[in-house]
Design an enzyme around this catalytic site. Structure first.
Site, PDB file in Angstrom:
ATOM      1  N   HIS A   9     -21.924 140.134 -48.893  1.00 39.81           N
ATOM      2  CA  HIS A   9     -22.549 139.600 -50.099  1.00 39.81           C
ATOM      3  C   HIS A   9     -21.632 138.613 -50.814  1.00 39.81           C
ATOM      4  CE1 HIS A   9     -23.718 140.271 -54.501  1.00 39.81           C
ATOM      5  NE2 HIS A   9     -24.749 139.633 -53.974  1.00 39.81           N
ATOM      6  N   HIS A  51     -23.637 131.014 -57.391  1.00 39.26           N
ATOM      7  CA  HIS A  51     -24.713 131.911 -57.805  1.00 39.26           C
ATOM      8  C   HIS A  51     -25.340 131.549 -59.142  1.00 39.26           C
ATOM      9  CE1 HIS A  51     -26.386 135.549 -59.728  1.00 39.26           C
ATOM     10  NE2 HIS A  51     -26.786 135.874 -58.511  1.00 39.26           N
TER      11      HIS A  51
END
Length: 241
Positions: A9, A51
């Protein structure tokens, strides 16, 4: 035994700065099969690997990604302390990560963030590319982005990131999604069976490596997304002994 692929991740983000080269290298060292990365679009429509919608958390500037040119973004120094100004990482472009993944034979789970919603037609070129040299799929919370991808290139693999509102009884309606991504709290037998019946493969995120079902997962599962790839790998390998 066929092992369920492990996606690190944002790279091995528990050990290195998220979405950075260091995190990606660490993911390889820890046994990950692929990377989960995030894409946002700059003002000049260059996909970059980050992100958040702004850079406050990683670079202490509140400017939105979509308000900055790539040239400006590349000047930012990323990190969690003032040391970033000396030896901080820089933002990677999607092209740079594609090259890294190909060189290291890594799969890619590419999450398309909010800047892709209502993006100009120019970005369709991104979806019309051939990625046949890579094991890659594009995911998003925004279903309309997946529909756009399929319209541009039906051969690209996609995944819808579901929420607690996802209707497991009607997964067949998600025709623009080739898979469903869900938080591990949804690893429930009834939901797993419904996905299996709907021919909807599942990848779960939020995995920490302590889950007992990693040893003998439901056959509908095709991926684990985790900050701790080495822990997930250790759990999976227990089945071999």
């Amino acid at each position: 035994m066929v092992r369920v692929p492990i996606y690190a991740h944002r790279g091995a983000s528990a050990y290195a700065l998220e979405n950075s080269t260091a995190a990606f290298i660490k993911a390889i060292e820890l046994g990950a099969d692929g990377l989960e990365i995030d894409l946002q679009l700059t003002k000049d429509l260059v996909p970059i690997v980050t992100h958040d919608l702004d850079f406050w958390r990683l670079a202490r500037t509140r400017r939105n990604v979509s308000s900055m040119l790539l040239e400006e973004v590349k000047k930012l120094k990323l990190g969690t302390s003032f040391l970033r100004l000396v030896n901080g990482d820089t933002i990677l472009t999607f092209e740079e990560v594609l090259e890294f993944a190909e060189k290291n034979e890594l799969s890619l789970n590419v999450e398309l963030k909010e800047t892709f919603v209502n993006a100009p037609p120019q970005i369709d070129l991104l979806f019309k590319k051939s990625y046949t040299h890579l094991n890659i799929h594009f995911s998003s919370f925004h279903y309309e982005v997946l529909e756009r991808i399929k319209k541009c290139n039906p051969m690209l693999q996609t995944a819808y990131i579901g929420t607690k509102k996802t209707n497991w009884e009607e997964l067949g309606r998600l025709t623009a999604a080739d898979a469903l991504h869900m938080h591990k709290r949804h690893y429930v037998q009834k939901k797993l069976d419904l996905a299996f019946q709907a021919y909807m493969p599942l990848r779960f995120y939020g995995i920490n490596g302590n889950e007992n079902y990693l040893i003998n997962p439901h056959p509908v599962v095709v991926g684990w997304i985790t900050d701790f790839p080495e822990k997930v790998l250790t759990q999976q390998l227990k089945k071999e002994f």
